[in-house]
Scaffold this active site. Sequence first.
Site, PDB file in Angstrom:
ATOM      1  N   ARG A  29      21.271  56.616  96.574  1.00 26.66           N
ATOM      2  CA  ARG A  29      20.726  57.637  97.480  1.00 26.66           C
ATOM      3  C   ARG A  29      20.859  57.252  98.950  1.00 26.66           C
ATOM      4  O   ARG A  29      20.041  57.633  99.779  1.00 26.66           O
ATOM      5  CB  ARG A  29      19.256  57.949  97.150  1.00 26.66           C
ATOM      6  CG  ARG A  29      19.054  58.555  95.773  1.00 26.66           C
ATOM      7  CD  ARG A  29      19.602  59.969  95.739  1.00 26.66           C
ATOM      8  NE  ARG A  29      19.283  60.646  94.485  1.00 26.66           N
ATOM      9  CZ  ARG A  29      18.215  61.418  94.318  1.00 26.66           C
ATOM     10  NH1 ARG A  29      17.400  61.617  95.305  1.00 26.66           N
ATOM     11  NH2 ARG A  29      18.019  61.998  93.173  1.00 26.66           N
ATOM     12  N   ARG A  33      18.555  62.107 102.517  1.00 31.77           N
ATOM     13  CA  ARG A  33      17.404  62.502 103.328  1.00 31.77           C
ATOM     14  C   ARG A  33      16.883  61.488 104.316  1.00 31.77           C
ATOM     15  O   ARG A  33      16.229  61.862 105.284  1.00 31.77           O
ATOM     16  CB  ARG A  33      16.255  62.880 102.405  1.00 31.77           C
ATOM     17  CG  ARG A  33      16.474  64.166 101.712  1.00 31.77           C
ATOM     18  CD  ARG A  33      15.394  64.375 100.693  1.00 31.77           C
ATOM     19  NE  ARG A  33      15.412  63.315  99.694  1.00 31.77           N
ATOM     20  CZ  ARG A  33      14.583  63.249  98.670  1.00 31.77           C
ATOM     21  NH1 ARG A  33      13.662  64.170  98.522  1.00 31.77           N
ATOM     22  NH2 ARG A  33      14.665  62.285  97.790  1.00 31.77           N
ATOM     23  N   ARG A  42      22.634  69.029 107.575  1.00 36.86           N
ATOM     24  CA  ARG A  42      22.362  69.680 106.310  1.00 36.86           C
ATOM     25  C   ARG A  42      21.659  71.036 106.446  1.00 36.86           C
ATOM     26  O   ARG A  42      21.936  71.945 105.674  1.00 36.86           O
ATOM     27  CB  ARG A  42      21.523  68.687 105.510  1.00 36.86           C
ATOM     28  CG  ARG A  42      20.696  69.217 104.412  1.00 36.86           C
ATOM     29  CD  ARG A  42      21.375  68.959 103.083  1.00 36.86           C
ATOM     30  NE  ARG A  42      20.404  69.159 102.038  1.00 36.86           N
ATOM     31  CZ  ARG A  42      19.949  70.364 101.694  1.00 36.86           C
ATOM     32  NH1 ARG A  42      20.401  71.419 102.314  1.00 36.86           N
ATOM     33  NH2 ARG A  42      19.061  70.490 100.743  1.00 36.86           N
ATOM     34  N   ASP A  78      25.542  65.627  92.917  1.00 34.45           N
ATOM     35  CA  ASP A  78      24.288  65.527  92.174  1.00 34.45           C
ATOM     36  C   ASP A  78      24.615  65.552  90.688  1.00 34.45           C
ATOM     37  O   ASP A  78      25.676  66.057  90.288  1.00 34.45           O
ATOM     38  CB  ASP A  78      23.330  66.672  92.528  1.00 34.45           C
ATOM     39  CG  ASP A  78      21.908  66.367  92.054  1.00 34.45           C
ATOM     40  OD1 ASP A  78      21.180  65.679  92.785  1.00 34.45           O
ATOM     41  OD2 ASP A  78      21.551  66.793  90.947  1.00 34.45           O
ATOM     42  N   TYR A 154      16.940  67.558  81.892  1.00 33.04           N
ATOM     43  CA  TYR A 154      16.801  68.675  82.831  1.00 33.04           C
ATOM     44  C   TYR A 154      17.180  70.001  82.182  1.00 33.04           C
ATOM     45  O   TYR A 154      16.525  71.023  82.378  1.00 33.04           O
ATOM     46  CB  TYR A 154      17.654  68.445  84.079  1.00 33.04           C
ATOM     47  CG  TYR A 154      17.068  67.409  85.010  1.00 33.04           C
ATOM     48  CD1 TYR A 154      15.921  67.683  85.737  1.00 33.04           C
ATOM     49  CD2 TYR A 154      17.657  66.163  85.154  1.00 33.04           C
ATOM     50  CE1 TYR A 154      15.359  66.736  86.575  1.00 33.04           C
ATOM     51  CE2 TYR A 154      17.113  65.206  86.003  1.00 33.04           C
ATOM     52  CZ  TYR A 154      15.966  65.490  86.711  1.00 33.04           C
ATOM     53  OH  TYR A 154      15.414  64.551  87.532  1.00 33.04           O
TER      54      TYR A 154
HETATM   55  O1  CP3 Z   1      23.498  58.852  98.131  1.00 29.04           O
HETATM   56  C1  CP3 Z   1      23.678  59.047  96.909  1.00 29.04           C
HETATM   57  O2  CP3 Z   1      23.210  58.304  96.038  1.00 29.04           O
HETATM   58  C2  CP3 Z   1      24.582  60.191  96.516  1.00 29.04           C
HETATM   59  C3  CP3 Z   1      23.960  61.409  96.267  1.00 29.04           C
HETATM   60  C4  CP3 Z   1      23.082  61.671  95.062  1.00 29.04           C
HETATM   61  C5  CP3 Z   1      22.236  62.803  95.046  1.00 29.04           C
HETATM   62  N1  CP3 Z   1      21.691  62.902  93.799  1.00 29.04           N
HETATM   63  C6  CP3 Z   1      22.041  63.739  96.159  1.00 29.04           C
HETATM   64  C7  CP3 Z   1      20.725  64.386  96.279  1.00 29.04           C
HETATM   65  C8  CP3 Z   1      22.973  61.045  93.816  1.00 29.04           C
HETATM   66  C9  CP3 Z   1      23.617  59.768  93.297  1.00 29.04           C
HETATM   67  C10 CP3 Z   1      22.095  61.835  93.027  1.00 29.04           C
HETATM   68  C11 CP3 Z   1      21.785  61.544  91.623  1.00 29.04           C
HETATM   69  C12 CP3 Z   1      20.648  62.202  90.985  1.00 29.04           C
HETATM   70  N2  CP3 Z   1      20.217  63.505  91.123  1.00 29.04           N
HETATM   71  C13 CP3 Z   1      19.837  61.584  90.012  1.00 29.04           C
HETATM   72  C14 CP3 Z   1      20.025  60.182  89.525  1.00 29.04           C
HETATM   73  C15 CP3 Z   1      19.544  59.182  90.511  1.00 29.04           C
HETATM   74  C16 CP3 Z   1      18.063  59.014  90.577  1.00 29.04           C
HETATM   75  O3  CP3 Z   1      17.532  59.170  91.688  1.00 29.04           O
HETATM   76  O4  CP3 Z   1      17.457  58.724  89.551  1.00 29.04           O
HETATM   77  C17 CP3 Z   1      18.862  62.509  89.612  1.00 29.04           C
HETATM   78  C18 CP3 Z   1      17.761  62.260  88.618  1.00 29.04           C
HETATM   79  C19 CP3 Z   1      19.119  63.731  90.296  1.00 29.04           C
HETATM   80  C20 CP3 Z   1      18.400  65.020  90.218  1.00 29.04           C
HETATM   81  C21 CP3 Z   1      17.778  65.319  91.531  1.00 29.04           C
HETATM   82  N3  CP3 Z   1      18.455  65.886  92.603  1.00 29.04           N
HETATM   83  C22 CP3 Z   1      16.461  65.009  91.966  1.00 29.04           C
HETATM   84  C23 CP3 Z   1      15.391  64.386  91.100  1.00 29.04           C
HETATM   85  C24 CP3 Z   1      16.367  65.393  93.315  1.00 29.04           C
HETATM   86  C25 CP3 Z   1      15.212  65.180  94.259  1.00 29.04           C
HETATM   87  C26 CP3 Z   1      14.494  66.379  94.654  1.00 29.04           C
HETATM   88  C27 CP3 Z   1      13.771  66.120  95.969  1.00 29.04           C
HETATM   89  O5  CP3 Z   1      14.136  66.757  96.966  1.00 29.04           O
HETATM   90  O6  CP3 Z   1      12.859  65.265  95.992  1.00 29.04           O
HETATM   91  C28 CP3 Z   1      17.614  65.931  93.692  1.00 29.04           C
HETATM   92  C29 CP3 Z   1      17.977  66.446  95.019  1.00 29.04           C
HETATM   93  C30 CP3 Z   1      18.916  65.595  95.786  1.00 29.04           C
HETATM   94  N4  CP3 Z   1      20.082  65.101  95.293  1.00 29.04           N
HETATM   95  C31 CP3 Z   1      18.776  65.195  97.145  1.00 29.04           C
HETATM   96  C32 CP3 Z   1      19.917  64.444  97.455  1.00 29.04           C
HETATM   97  C33 CP3 Z   1      20.286  63.858  98.782  1.00 29.04           C
HETATM   98  C34 CP3 Z   1      17.609  65.513  98.081  1.00 29.04           C
HETATM   99  C35 CP3 Z   1      17.404  66.934  98.380  1.00 29.04           C
HETATM  100  C36 CP3 Z   1      18.177  67.564  99.516  1.00 29.04           C
HETATM  101  O7  CP3 Z   1      18.702  66.917 100.439  1.00 29.04           O
HETATM  102  O8  CP3 Z   1      18.205  68.785  99.441  1.00 29.04           O
END
Ligand code: CP3
Length: 348
Positions: A29, A33, A42, A78, A154
Amino acid sequence: MTTRPVLDSPFLRACRGESVDHVPVWFMRQAGRSLPEYRALRGTGSILEAIADPDVAAEVTLQPVRRYGVDAAILFSDIVVPFHAIGFGVDVVPGRGPVVANPFRTSADLERLRDLTDADIAHVTDTVERVVQALGDTTPLIGFAGAPFTVASYLVEGAPTREFGVIKTLMHAEPDLYDALMNRVVDITVSFLRAQVAHGASALQLFDSWAGSLTRREYQRFAQPATERVLTALQDLDVPTILFGVGTGELLGDMAQCSSSVLGIDWHVDLDEGRRRANKPVQGNLDPARCLGGADLAVGAAREVLTRAGREAGHIFNLGHGVLPHTDPDVLAAVVDVVHHEGKAGVR
Ligand code: CP3
């Protein structure tokens, strides 16, 4: 045998258990954010819109590489992207996570999980090409996908959960339907990962973030076989693979049996013990919460990880889970610095 210079990068060398000039580091991550330059670019709306725009997605992927000098980029994408792409009806709600309008519940839903085509993910592979071009010969790009169990959780639950009650009921009450679902998820995941490599990704990570919600027996019966089928289907690509999950201390021995090149270790297991359980290259395992109290505390915590990692080759420094949203980027910069200067695992 190809001679691409990126193959000699510290990250890819460490994935193969080879000696390095410095211990490589990147952060799960890292693209997202916690970076002000990300928030500036974004705007609002679903993250899936940002991912669908290769200009934006490539830039967000590169931002942490520029800022921190990390040893690998991870694609801005994602785990739900391929399922969104085939029209399963999934969105990512800011601050909440993936939400599915009509969750997977019956055998009729299998038809909604059609094969993934190259055209479905042209935006993703376009981003991969732009990033690889910009990174040049020195920094590898990591592609990724969710591991089948985590993705299925999911699709079945329909929203983030702490209980996993719907998917656990499905696996125990209707194991045949659960297996059929996993087969579809495996096929889609393999296509998604192979496409990323075909367009230039040099390593792949499988995020089984929620595997730790399972008992060992459940993991062995309901998660591990599908994960292993994905890994096996990637073997001919000859790129390192990383298998990661959270709360997996009890499962590490089983996860280590999977054919990934590297095992991710979250922060619940000390890294010396994690290395013993993995018996292969490891990635991890600084507690992300220890980056919230300023650079001095984080650097101290990073030194503890480096000490426990020891001198044996095959350690990729990372957090034990993703960067927390309120993390100060300067703290991560200080962590990169101490890892590069003081890490000893496999340093020649
Ligand atoms: O920097 C990186 O690692 C690359 C980008 C990345 C994202 N999601 C972008 C993202 C990666 C590797 C993921 C993987 C992902 N997505 C996982 C596995 C990793 C982990 O954290 O366990 C999971 C479970 C998801 C599903 C998901 N997507 C969740 C639980 C969330 C969070 C929701 C929140 O806002 O709290 C997301 C959204 C997400 N994916 C964001 C990012 C940067 C944040 C929201 C945004 O910017 O809109």
